[in-house]
Design an enzyme around this catalytic site. Structure first.
Site, PDB file in Angstrom:
ATOM      1  N   LYS A 203      36.003  25.797  25.229  1.00  0.00           N
ATOM      2  CA  LYS A 203      36.756  25.286  25.536  1.00  0.00           C
ATOM      3  C   LYS A 203      38.044  24.361  24.699  1.00  0.00           C
ATOM      4  O   LYS A 203      37.978  24.016  23.850  1.00  0.00           O
ATOM      5  CB  LYS A 203      36.371  23.870  26.750  1.00  0.00           C
ATOM      6  N   LYS A 256      38.521  28.552  28.559  1.00  0.00           N
ATOM      7  CA  LYS A 256      39.803  26.789  29.082  1.00  0.00           C
ATOM      8  C   LYS A 256      40.201  26.575  28.415  1.00  0.00           C
ATOM      9  O   LYS A 256      40.149  26.146  27.441  1.00  0.00           O
ATOM     10  CB  LYS A 256      38.433  26.412  30.023  1.00  0.00           C
TER      11      LYS A 256
HETATM   12  C1  PBG Z   1      35.340  16.690  31.815  1.00  0.00           C
HETATM   13  C2  PBG Z   1      36.370  18.100  31.999  1.00  0.00           C
HETATM   14  C3  PBG Z   1      37.642  17.769  32.092  1.00  0.00           C
HETATM   15  C4  PBG Z   1      38.455  19.535  32.760  1.00  0.00           C
HETATM   16  C5  PBG Z   1      37.075  19.913  33.587  1.00  0.00           C
HETATM   17  N1  PBG Z   1      35.708  19.729  32.582  1.00  0.00           N
HETATM   18  C6  PBG Z   1      38.769  17.334  31.302  1.00  0.00           C
HETATM   19  C7  PBG Z   1      38.579  17.165  29.963  1.00  0.00           C
HETATM   20  O1  PBG Z   1      37.740  17.787  29.361  1.00  0.00           O
HETATM   21  O2  PBG Z   1      39.050  16.217  29.969  1.00  0.00           O
HETATM   22  C8  PBG Z   1      39.313  19.984  32.635  1.00  0.00           C
HETATM   23  C9  PBG Z   1      39.054  20.301  34.522  1.00  0.00           C
HETATM   24  C10 PBG Z   1      40.974  20.665  34.847  1.00  0.00           C
HETATM   25  O3  PBG Z   1      41.974  20.030  34.502  1.00  0.00           O
HETATM   26  O4  PBG Z   1      40.881  20.857  36.016  1.00  0.00           O
HETATM   27  N2  PBG Z   1      34.952  16.839  30.506  1.00  0.00           N
END
Ligand code: PBG
Length: 341
Positions: A203, A256
């Site tokens: 991520k 992601k």
């Molecule tokens: C929580 C999380 C996030 C997303 C999914 N789980 C936000 C972040 O890390 O700030 C983002 C998903 C999206 O933008 O569609 N940590």
């Protein structure tokens, strides 16, 4: 007389266009498909009943109370969508993010309600503290910043709470080191050896989470997430992260965001032998809508093209805010060609 003069090259030796001539032929030779059962629809769940508040930057998406989330999930299941991914937005936040393991919280209650409304739908629960902490970080804070090891038992506690409510899949998105092992151990110990872990293994710290953070109210109050989420320049590191999570017990690994990281999806696909998921995140969705609103791109065509790109890069599971639209078109023979413009 030269070959050219003899007209030899006026007849191309290879005619790729034969396989592109009609919709039927194109479909017949397509190397990649969208499959409804492999789509995952994110849902934002809030407290209360009969509440549905629009998310401005994500057209067609709402914060839903538990009853309406269950109805939405049943609709998605009827369209063939494989799974929902639940995010909770609690009324109260604190320093520990204790709402994340509240058995009466929106996610735990939504899991149970969705399982009753749509028994065959696979239910994923996102595990992270950022929606539940008053400071908005994904772990708890110490003087040195986000405290990795102190956050692990809290994440594990949330995971067990969701498993107990009936979640099929636990999806940790916090990017703390060692959280897959901690969650696996806690699930096993609580008797949930059969529950799946989909790790947000890769991520990136991304500009494309903006609309999500607006929806979830999870923008960090100070600082950013760069000290724990991945750095955009790196792909070897992504492979290391994916392999580490598989070694810790992840059943599926996720990359992601999606479109800016297609090379990473491919690299991870080639490096591990577990299923690979990809998340087309909120900013990607918002961007396509914004351009379509101005009449600059065709939304249906762009939805299909970006989704198929993620599959082509090597992801089998697609987490997408377009899940409903894609499934609708896949299930409707008449509009099938719209899915493949
Ligand atoms: C929580 C999380 C996030 C997303 C999914 N789980 C936000 C972040 O890390 O700030 C983002 C998903 C999206 O933008 O569609 N940590």
């Amino acid at each position: 007389m030269s070959d050219h003069e003899r007209g030899k090259w006026s007849r191309p030796p290879h005619r790729g266009r034969r396989l592109r001539r009609t919709v039927g032929i194109r479909a017949m030779v397509a190397e990649t498909q969208l499959v409804a059962a492999q789509l995952v629809a994110p849902l934002f769940v809030i407290e209360g009943t009969s509440i549905r508040t629009p998310i401005a930057s994500m057209p067609g998406h709402y914060r839903l109370s538990v009853d309406l989330a269950a109805r939405e999930a049943a609709d998605l299941a009827a369209l063939g969508v494989g799974a929902v991914l639940l995010f909770g937005i609690p009324n109260d936040k604190d320093a520990q993010g204790s709402g994340s393991w509240d058995e009466q919280g929106p996610v735990a209650r939504a899991i149970t309600a969705i399982k009753a409304a749509a028994p065959t739908l696979v239910v994923w629960a996102d595990v992270c503290l950022c929606e539940y902490t008053d400071h908005g970080h994904c772990g708890i804070l110490s003087d040195a910043g986000v405290d990795n090891d102190a956050s692990l038992p809290l994440l594990a506690r949330a995971a067990v709470c969701y498993a107990r409510a009936g979640a099929d899949v636990i999806a940790p998105s916090d990017m703390m080191d060692g959280r897959v092992a901690a969650i696996r151990a806690a699930l096993d110990q609580a008797g949930f050896v059969d529950r799946t872990i989909v790790s947000y293994a890769v991520k990136y710290a991304s500009a494309f989470y903006g609309p999500f953070r607006e929806a979830a109210g999870s923008t960090p109050r100070s600082g950013d997430r760069r000290a724990y989420q991945m750095d955009a320049p790196n792909v070897r590191e992504a492979i290391r992260e994916a392999k580490a999570d598989v070694a810790e017990g992840a059943d599926v690994v996720m990359v992601k965001p999606g479109l800016p990281y297609l090379d990473v999806v491919r690299a991870v696909r080639d490096a591990v032998d577990v299923p690979v998921a990809v998340y087309q995140v909120s900013g990607e969705f918002a961007m396509l809508h914004a351009a379509a609103d101005r009449g600059w791109i065709d939304l249906d065509a762009a939805m299909w093209e970006t989704s198929i790109a993620l599959r082509r890069a090597g992801a089998s599971i697609l987490i997408t805010y377009f899940a409903r639209e894609i499934a609708m078109r896949l299930s409707d023979q008449e509009s099938r060609d719209l899915v493949r413009p």
